[in-house]
Design a protein around this motif. Sequence first.
Motif, PDB file in Angstrom:
ATOM      1  N   THR A 143      50.417 -22.572 -57.496  1.00  0.00           N
ATOM      2  CA  THR A 143      50.537 -22.046 -58.864  1.00  0.00           C
ATOM      3  C   THR A 143      50.994 -20.589 -58.848  1.00  0.00           C
ATOM      4  O   THR A 143      51.025 -19.945 -57.796  1.00  0.00           O
ATOM      5  N   ALA A 144      51.292 -20.072 -60.033  1.00  0.00           N
ATOM      6  CA  ALA A 144      51.690 -18.664 -60.173  1.00  0.00           C
ATOM      7  C   ALA A 144      50.569 -17.739 -59.698  1.00  0.00           C
ATOM      8  O   ALA A 144      50.821 -16.615 -59.253  1.00  0.00           O
ATOM      9  N   GLU A 145      49.327 -18.211 -59.781  1.00  0.00           N
ATOM     10  CA  GLU A 145      48.165 -17.434 -59.327  1.00  0.00           C
ATOM     11  C   GLU A 145      47.918 -17.624 -57.827  1.00  0.00           C
ATOM     12  O   GLU A 145      46.878 -17.224 -57.309  1.00  0.00           O
ATOM     13  N   ASN A 146      48.860 -18.269 -57.146  1.00  0.00           N
ATOM     14  CA  ASN A 146      48.794 -18.495 -55.705  1.00  0.00           C
ATOM     15  C   ASN A 146      47.667 -19.454 -55.291  1.00  0.00           C
ATOM     16  O   ASN A 146      47.066 -19.294 -54.231  1.00  0.00           O
ATOM     17  N   CYS A 147      47.377 -20.437 -56.150  1.00  0.00           N
ATOM     18  CA  CYS A 147      46.381 -21.463 -55.834  1.00  0.00           C
ATOM     19  C   CYS A 147      47.085 -22.735 -55.370  1.00  0.00           C
ATOM     20  O   CYS A 147      48.060 -23.164 -55.981  1.00  0.00           O
TER      21      CYS A 147
ATOM     22  N   LYS B  65      47.499 -26.513 -55.262  1.00  0.00           N
ATOM     23  CA  LYS B  65      47.090 -27.619 -56.125  1.00  0.00           C
ATOM     24  C   LYS B  65      47.860 -28.881 -55.772  1.00  0.00           C
ATOM     25  O   LYS B  65      48.834 -28.841 -55.043  1.00  0.00           O
TER      26      LYS B  65
ATOM     27  N   ASN C 201      52.665 -28.458 -63.673  1.00  0.00           N
ATOM     28  CA  ASN C 201      51.795 -27.367 -64.187  1.00  0.00           C
ATOM     29  C   ASN C 201      51.013 -27.750 -65.412  1.00  0.00           C
ATOM     30  O   ASN C 201      51.386 -28.453 -66.248  1.00  0.00           O
TER      31      ASN C 201
END
Length: 139
Positions: free
Chosen positions: A76-80, A82, A139
């Motif tokens: 993800t954009a938050e660097n998670c 998934k 997303n």
Amino acid sequence: MANAASGMAVHDDCKLRFLELKAKRTHRFIVFKIEEKQKQVVVEKVGEPAQSYEDFTACLPDNECRYAVYDFDFVTAENCQKSRIFFIAWSPDTSRVRSKMIYASTKERFKRELDGIQVELQATDPTEMGLDVIKSRAN
């Protein structure tokens, strides 16, 4: 139990392989086909965890319908890290009308058997299920 609308049953192996993909992550993808003579949905191909999205799309025939499940990993954009499980109803324009009708009438019941699908795609040509489409729907 066969589906009253289409008369197609779901082979136990379909559910078993899906559980392995979902819980154990032992597969990257599964391609399912309807065996008209046996009146059931069966597993046609299982992809190894290391196989790519291109390997997966290469398994779908150009002129025959299939169902498929793909386990898509992304960051993800938050660097998670998934993962999303995609259900893809592959129904190319060049496939037989009878085949399209059988797959369309069996799809909802078959999807209910696979508990844990997060995103559904309907594709009639490769551009409708390109990696860009998968990424945007994840997303």
